[in-house]
Design a protein around this motif. Structure first.
Motif, PDB file in Angstrom:
ATOM      1  N   GLY D  81       0.815  -1.210   0.000  1.00 32.92           N
ATOM      2  CA  GLY D  81       0.000   0.000   0.000  1.00 32.92           C
ATOM      3  C   GLY D  81       0.849   1.260   0.000  1.00 32.92           C
ATOM      4  N   ALA D  82       1.894   1.273   0.808  1.00 34.22           N
ATOM      5  CA  ALA D  82       2.769   2.454   0.849  1.00 34.22           C
ATOM      6  C   ALA D  82       3.417   2.687  -0.511  1.00 34.22           C
ATOM      7  CB  ALA D  82       3.839   2.261   1.922  1.00 34.22           C
ATOM      8  N   ASN D  83       3.902   1.622  -1.112  1.00 30.43           N
ATOM      9  CA  ASN D  83       4.537   1.768  -2.427  1.00 30.43           C
ATOM     10  C   ASN D  83       3.554   2.312  -3.463  1.00 30.43           C
ATOM     11  OD1 ASN D  83       7.012   0.870  -1.530  1.00 30.43           O
ATOM     12  ND2 ASN D  83       6.643  -1.262  -2.105  1.00 30.43           N
ATOM     13  N   ILE D  84       2.340   1.806  -3.438  1.00 35.64           N
ATOM     14  CA  ILE D  84       1.350   2.254  -4.428  1.00 35.64           C
ATOM     15  C   ILE D  84       0.983   3.720  -4.187  1.00 35.64           C
ATOM     16  CG2 ILE D  84      -1.009   1.905  -5.263  1.00 35.64           C
ATOM     17  CD1 ILE D  84       0.890  -0.248  -6.211  1.00 35.64           C
ATOM     18  N   VAL D  85       0.794   4.091  -2.936  1.00 35.72           N
ATOM     19  CA  VAL D  85       0.481   5.508  -2.647  1.00 35.72           C
ATOM     20  C   VAL D  85       1.622   6.396  -3.121  1.00 35.72           C
ATOM     21  CG1 VAL D  85       0.145   7.201  -0.799  1.00 35.72           C
ATOM     22  CG2 VAL D  85      -1.074   5.009  -0.733  1.00 35.72           C
ATOM     23  N   ALA D  86       2.851   6.009  -2.810  1.00 36.39           N
ATOM     24  CA  ALA D  86       4.004   6.830  -3.202  1.00 36.39           C
ATOM     25  C   ALA D  86       4.120   6.926  -4.714  1.00 36.39           C
ATOM     26  CB  ALA D  86       5.287   6.239  -2.607  1.00 36.39           C
ATOM     27  N   LEU D  87       4.041   5.790  -5.382  1.00 35.51           N
ATOM     28  CA  LEU D  87       4.215   5.788  -6.840  1.00 35.51           C
ATOM     29  C   LEU D  87       3.056   6.497  -7.535  1.00 35.51           C
ATOM     30  CD1 LEU D  87       5.568   2.147  -7.331  1.00 35.51           C
ATOM     31  CD2 LEU D  87       6.858   4.288  -7.548  1.00 35.51           C
ATOM     32  N   ALA D  88       1.836   6.272  -7.067  1.00 41.79           N
ATOM     33  CA  ALA D  88       0.683   6.933  -7.700  1.00 41.79           C
ATOM     34  C   ALA D  88       0.786   8.443  -7.534  1.00 41.79           C
ATOM     35  CB  ALA D  88      -0.627   6.415  -7.103  1.00 41.79           C
ATOM     36  N   THR D  89       1.283   8.880  -6.390  1.00 41.57           N
ATOM     37  CA  THR D  89       1.419  10.321  -6.171  1.00 41.57           C
ATOM     38  C   THR D  89       2.502  10.894  -7.071  1.00 41.57           C
ATOM     39  OG1 THR D  89       0.685  10.040  -3.888  1.00 41.57           O
ATOM     40  CG2 THR D  89       1.812  12.096  -4.417  1.00 41.57           C
ATOM     41  N   LEU D  90       3.627  10.220  -7.156  1.00 38.22           N
ATOM     42  CA  LEU D  90       4.707  10.719  -8.018  1.00 38.22           C
ATOM     43  C   LEU D  90       4.285  10.688  -9.488  1.00 38.22           C
ATOM     44  CD1 LEU D  90       7.972   9.234  -6.447  1.00 38.22           C
ATOM     45  CD2 LEU D  90       6.931  11.482  -6.078  1.00 38.22           C
ATOM     46  N   LEU D  91       3.730   9.571  -9.936  1.00 38.98           N
ATOM     47  CA  LEU D  91       3.279   9.494 -11.325  1.00 38.98           C
ATOM     48  C   LEU D  91       2.214  10.554 -11.609  1.00 38.98           C
ATOM     49  CD1 LEU D  91       3.059   5.617 -11.712  1.00 38.98           C
ATOM     50  CD2 LEU D  91       4.561   7.113 -13.035  1.00 38.98           C
ATOM     51  N   GLY D  92       1.378  10.796 -10.624  1.00 42.75           N
ATOM     52  CA  GLY D  92       0.310  11.779 -10.801  1.00 42.75           C
ATOM     53  C   GLY D  92       0.822  13.203 -10.921  1.00 42.75           C
ATOM     54  N   SER D  93       2.050  13.425 -10.521  1.00 43.03           N
ATOM     55  CA  SER D  93       2.606  14.782 -10.642  1.00 43.03           C
ATOM     56  C   SER D  93       3.249  14.993 -12.015  1.00 43.03           C
ATOM     57  CB  SER D  93       3.631  15.031  -9.532  1.00 43.03           C
ATOM     58  OG  SER D  93       4.828  14.320  -9.783  1.00 43.03           O
ATOM     59  N   LEU D  94       3.337  13.927 -12.812  1.00 41.00           N
ATOM     60  CA  LEU D  94       3.838  14.039 -14.186  1.00 41.00           C
ATOM     61  C   LEU D  94       2.643  14.146 -15.127  1.00 41.00           C
ATOM     62  CD1 LEU D  94       6.491  11.178 -14.019  1.00 41.00           C
ATOM     63  CD2 LEU D  94       6.919  13.630 -13.841  1.00 41.00           C
ATOM     64  N   PRO D  95       2.786  14.860 -16.244  1.00 37.96           N
ATOM     65  CA  PRO D  95       1.639  14.973 -17.152  1.00 37.96           C
ATOM     66  C   PRO D  95       1.361  13.647 -17.845  1.00 37.96           C
ATOM     67  CG  PRO D  95       3.588  15.989 -18.121  1.00 37.96           C
ATOM     68  CD  PRO D  95       3.964  15.593 -16.717  1.00 37.96           C
ATOM     69  N   GLY D  96       0.082  13.286 -17.941  1.00 40.79           N
ATOM     70  CA  GLY D  96      -0.321  12.126 -18.732  1.00 40.79           C
ATOM     71  C   GLY D  96      -0.243  10.824 -17.987  1.00 40.79           C
ATOM     72  N   PRO D  97      -0.835   9.785 -18.574  1.00 34.80           N
ATOM     73  CA  PRO D  97      -0.841   8.460 -17.950  1.00 34.80           C
ATOM     74  C   PRO D  97       0.222   7.541 -18.541  1.00 34.80           C
ATOM     75  CG  PRO D  97      -2.469   8.520 -19.690  1.00 34.80           C
ATOM     76  CD  PRO D  97      -1.743   9.854 -19.728  1.00 34.80           C
ATOM     77  N   HIS D  98       1.174   8.067 -19.255  1.00 35.08           N
ATOM     78  CA  HIS D  98       2.035   7.238 -20.092  1.00 35.08           C
ATOM     79  C   HIS D  98       3.442   7.063 -19.528  1.00 35.08           C
ATOM     80  CE1 HIS D  98       2.189  11.463 -21.222  1.00 35.08           C
ATOM     81  NE2 HIS D  98       3.450  11.262 -21.465  1.00 35.08           N
ATOM     82  N   HIS D  99       3.603   7.303 -18.244  1.00 40.48           N
ATOM     83  CA  HIS D  99       4.919   7.136 -17.645  1.00 40.48           C
ATOM     84  C   HIS D  99       5.043   5.790 -16.959  1.00 40.48           C
ATOM     85  CE1 HIS D  99       4.789  11.534 -18.181  1.00 40.48           C
ATOM     86  NE2 HIS D  99       6.054  11.366 -18.455  1.00 40.48           N
ATOM     87  N   GLY D 100       6.242   5.245 -16.992  1.00 39.64           N
ATOM     88  CA  GLY D 100       6.514   3.978 -16.357  1.00 39.64           C
ATOM     89  C   GLY D 100       7.458   4.139 -15.174  1.00 39.64           C
ATOM     90  N   VAL D 101       7.648   3.039 -14.478  1.00 41.84           N
ATOM     91  CA  VAL D 101       8.471   3.028 -13.274  1.00 41.84           C
ATOM     92  C   VAL D 101       9.682   2.124 -13.523  1.00 41.84           C
ATOM     93  CG1 VAL D 101       8.555   2.432 -10.825  1.00 41.84           C
ATOM     94  CG2 VAL D 101       6.453   3.379 -11.821  1.00 41.84           C
ATOM     95  N   VAL D 102      10.849   2.699 -13.392  1.00 41.65           N
ATOM     96  CA  VAL D 102      12.090   1.953 -13.581  1.00 41.65           C
ATOM     97  C   VAL D 102      12.488   1.319 -12.255  1.00 41.65           C
ATOM     98  CG1 VAL D 102      14.503   2.119 -14.310  1.00 41.65           C
ATOM     99  CG2 VAL D 102      12.786   3.654 -15.322  1.00 41.65           C
ATOM    100  N   CYS D 103      12.818   0.035 -12.281  1.00 44.80           N
ATOM    101  CA  CYS D 103      13.229  -0.639 -11.045  1.00 44.80           C
ATOM    102  C   CYS D 103      14.121  -1.822 -11.425  1.00 44.80           C
ATOM    103  CB  CYS D 103      12.001  -1.103 -10.253  1.00 44.80           C
ATOM    104  SG  CYS D 103      10.963  -2.275 -11.150  1.00 44.80           S
TER     105      CYS D 103
END
Lengths: 374, 374, 374, 374
Positions: D81-103
């Motif tokens: 849950g923490a990871n999803i909240v963090a990632l959704a918030t960060l992704l949400g601060s970028l324009p558009g839904p087309h960004h991915g997560v590098v890991c």
């Protein structure tokens, strides 16, 4: 244009006029005349939208004939759309939202669809290393270790591409072995056939060839490409087993792939399914790639693997030759750091196009090699 | 067919041959000849895929001209696709994934897209009651009560339809008032213009008319319809403010709406944008609907509201008349329990079509009313 | 605090000290001592995570006992999580991604979960008007008109809330009628039981009462609330039919609701399931709400509907009284424009709390009414 | 249990009683007494839900103190849950839904969360090979080749884990180099700190150590683990830069991670943040792992890499020893085909536990080696 000419005018040699056909991609080619004629014919009169028209009915029957049994045909606009409709339908036939899609790390769905599968399916793609862009049954066994563990996505669908993104082919036996292994583990199989026509032409050039690596091999759903093979733009999702097709009409609409005036997509397919024109067109593209390979291997400075299975070549060129050549007749990089490029033929590539292109390559490479030896 | 003829042969009267044009929907009409000609012309030679071709460039410039400023144009396959691209782009310009889309409970996105917005956007549609399928600024104020409360979806985009799903129109002032209210509350505005041409024709029939209820009113993104107005199949997302368009090319690909051979979509639009043919075609459809209304109101047994704003009528008919009429010339139910049906005209409907259709309606209604009075 | 005191010190009257218990919400109450004791006991020694521990096993057995048959129990952290796990599991048992969830327009899932269902399920909520927050079978028949039409989301799951968001109750017969209708149309039924304990207490206060409106009525999945009934925080998804539970362990993990040290959630439930403490606690809350209603109806200026079915009251108060009262003992607005507020009792509300609260209400209202009559 | 005993009773040797603490995982340990005491204290009286309580306020202030500046703290239930909240918030601060997560391809988000990121974020995880489970800046440069190409997911967030899934550590300089590279390319950085306490203890054991590899290094959001470090169950998302935290309260609710009675999560963190108990507890776990390593390396048949950086060891054992040992004191396989297992220490592991465990290992290995040499 000025920029491109500049690059090429730096050469000492005079290049011939570029070929009429582009070697950039099979989607740079236009539509076959029969397809345009079919569109014009289909434009006569009114027709109910969304598939309730005689052209769409004819198209479904043509695909039934092609696969030798009643299949479910869903026309879509493009290849990404076809893949999403097929995968969403297959995933939707498994219980729960927790299944993933196994594919290679070259797969179009994994690399070239801007994350459409993850966004729309909500499913993880489990992409496995595959030097030839082909999966083997052992890899399915390997990912199956995740089955039954609640912390891991459950592999539910195996997606393979035929012909692959690297221009290689699965034999019918190889597809059958993958399907057997997948089914034994409770998984379904999708075949991304954006270039299924090229594969069919290469594997025998008959309807039986097509069936051998699809329905007879146990594939559950096919993305049947048309756009790269002489259409203006249409693909078909073919659901080969009745169970796999449940709900596909809703899925297609939900993922934005329901054509309103569907007669105009159906008519395109009807034109190339007639008399197996689709195999003939792809066979021509394949032959031109073979011819291009034959001629290109004779040119000093062009490094090439063996003859192409279908319609793409991946030559390595001297770095200095790439930009001038591209400026003369455009093509894409494949691996820029290795100076590897991609040349593709299409349904409308002619012997003359190939010869003209080879002339240009020869000129530029001679010039480049001479310059570097001075 | 046998079944349909049976229904209609129960009538005592002899019906005339049905009209050439269908009154079922504007998407039952084919393509305008200029569109087919443009496709044939665009088929000449090779063209790079995905929009790197001169037809697509021309199309972008034509839309810049149309809106009188540089806008971002993204061609898509169909209306649902255009709406999703537009909404995903607008939502993507707001921080976070927690914004919803405000619309009416008649909205195509809410009712007729099989949940595509919820699936692909992942966003709630906040659909508000709207008897005329039109939102008013007070409703935006009302939903704004959710702003700042973590338990509620945050209204982020307002989506209106012009012409609406009920064939009504917003005036330019009404759209401007909605945009002002939305912007004042931090929301963006999308206009679903599947029938924007009919609206433009009805509101003045000029480019200024179009601009008055879109860019001049403050709309941020438009789904600009083409398919219902004489194309084979193409729609355009027009992002009117520079900030609203960021990332839209990725969004389009991700939601499966990137056409490979894009020249064939661009060419269709170029054909109808030329000399404002698009307005002329829609104006014709509107006039035929008005004519249909004039004639239909004279027929006893047909209940109709006032003249249509655009190209749809929603008559109530005696129940016994519906099936025979439909068997003769197909149309859809609108509200089956109220015996309300929908008749639509299209760009290719002629006076003769209208008169023939009215003849048939008159015959059937006379027959039905006489039968019931016996 | 200063601000609040200011409001209240404007009154002429002297208010008594506020009650120990809050009437703001049943989630403002703490945990029952037995729950804290159970946590301490469960903390003894090591226990494998993710449910492989004896407390979780005991909890599953306790729920089997409660429902009188083997059910699938999945503990979750909170109510939204429980609803999402239940709905995702049920939707996942239907073919395809194109099913929607039918609910009322008061439903917590539709209004108070920030769009979690749309985001995570990707499914449309089809929210129907329901003045008492209760669905009736006719509404299910009505939405079923969408079945078979590819343009519409297919209603697949019906979600009802018991006790409802308005504090009303379905009788066991009403739930059974809904389930019968839903099942007859191929839909499944979810019951959001965030306050299922209050409903059980109100409908008989026995395990049979619980079963009558859940498993015996045909409900497929229940969100079984604990947090509002004396736990620190735990809810349970109970999948009542074996088929409905397939894959629920993966679903729970995927939607972020898998507790690591699950023993600490299980122990909480075990504490209140012991000797049906859960019914006793909720019964107490209900009784206190009834008592509050009895006393409040005697106060001039308080407008109230009939006695509460469970533990919430929605009084209308003179506007001038609301802020001073709230400053003294906090509660939430329900409908600010109508001056309607919500008072809730909890498992730990005492007679003294009620009487103290009523004293305060009486004082403030007397003061306000006197001021306004001067 | 019978089965396990059977395995172990096949041994000739007599094993000592197993250790009190489990070496299976740090989440098999219970809660620290101070945490239980804090829960009991927080249970006093009423408190508004959803974070409007003094414990949550105190917790936010404690995290502000810890990071030395005002940060945004969002408590969540678990690590996924923490990871999803963090990632959704960060992704949400970028324009558009087309960004991915590098890991990395070891990342918990990629491997152990059942596809939660793909389902809830709708984003592709771009998982890169990383033998030590650590990314290097060159890999970020490499994936950045996708930037600007519409066919590819745009890398938008880099997610690293500290301590990693393999028990390795990034130095503060390594994290800073990654953040610099990511920021230079327009990407944001998330740190999955499920074991951030162990990392902090290992890298200096001070608040400065924590800050050196988080806020000072440029990390944008942290998942701050608590559950594995003596809590019953609570994690915190810490948004370190103001811009990165916008909307996070809505995101948390939308992804089902908003705790109702939040005081009980806050109180847990307050207990271990007091006097830096959290560092002390993790330091203890680390020391016990070091001690375990020291003793285990002396046992013939145990193959081990160098001393552990934090609290996990991955020994290879003779195959025949694994089941008897596991039956005596449970632990998990790590790589079953290589006979590699995982032993973890926790905040409550004692010297006696380690010595007892080592005694058992010694007994079993001696027995197994003797059997195999006969």
């Amino acid at each position: 244009m000025g920029g491109r000419r500049a690059v090429w005018e730096n050469l000492i040699v005079t290049l011939p006029p570029p070929p009429a056909a582009s070697f950039a991609s099979d989607n740079a080619a236009g539509a076959h005349p029969a397809v345009l004629a079919a569109l014009a014919a289909a434009n006569d009169g009114s027709a109910l939208a969304y598939g309730s028209d005689p052209h769409t009915l004819e198209c479904s029957e043509r695909f039934n004939d092609l696969f030798g049994t009643d299949v479910t045909t869903r026309l879509t606009f493009n290849g990404t759309g076809a893949n999403i409709v097929a995968l969403a339908t297959l995933l939707g036939s498994l219980p729960g939202p927790h299944h993933g899609v196994v594919c290679t790390d070259w797969a179009h769905i994994a690399v070239d669809e801007t994350g459409a599968p993850e966004r729309i399916l909500g499913s993880k793609l489990i992409d496995l290393p595959a030097p030839e862009a082909k999966l083997v049954p052992e890899q399915i066994v390997e990912v199956a270790h995740a089955l039954g563990v609640q912390h891991h996505v459950q592999p539910g669908v195996v997606s393979i591409t035929q012909a692959t993104e690297l221009g290689t082919l699965y034999s019918a036996d190889e597809v059958a072995a993958l399907c057997d292994q997948a089914h034994a583990l409770g998984m379904l199989v999708h075949l991304d056939g954006a270039r299924i026509a090229n594969a069919t032409a290469a594997l025998g050039g008959t309807r039986d060839a097509l069936r051998s690596f699809t329905i007879d091999a146990g594939v559950d759903a096919v993305s049947f490409g048309g756009t790269k093979n002489g259409l203006l733009g249409a693909e078909a999702v073919i659901l080969l087993s009745p169970a796999a097709g449940i709900g596909s009409e809703y899925v297609r609409k939900q993922v934005t792939q329901l054509p309103s005036k569907m007669r105009f997509l159906a008519a395109q397919f009807n034109a190339i399914l007639h008399d197996d024109l689709w195999i003939e067109l792809a066979g021509g593209a394949n032959r031109m790639a073979t011819r291009l390979h034959e001629l290109a291997t004779t040119i000093p400075g062009v490094e090439l693997a063996g003859p192409p299975a279908v319609n793409s070549l991946f030559p390595r060129l001297p770095q200095a030759a790439i930009e001038p050549l591209r400026a003369w007749s455009f093509f894409w990089d494949w691996d820029a750091t290795a100076h590897e490029v991609r040349w593709m033929t299409a349904w409308n590539t002619t012997d003359t196009d190939v010869e003209t292109f080879i002339d240009g390559v020869e000129c530029v490479l001679r010039d480049v090699l001479e310059s570097s030896s001075n």
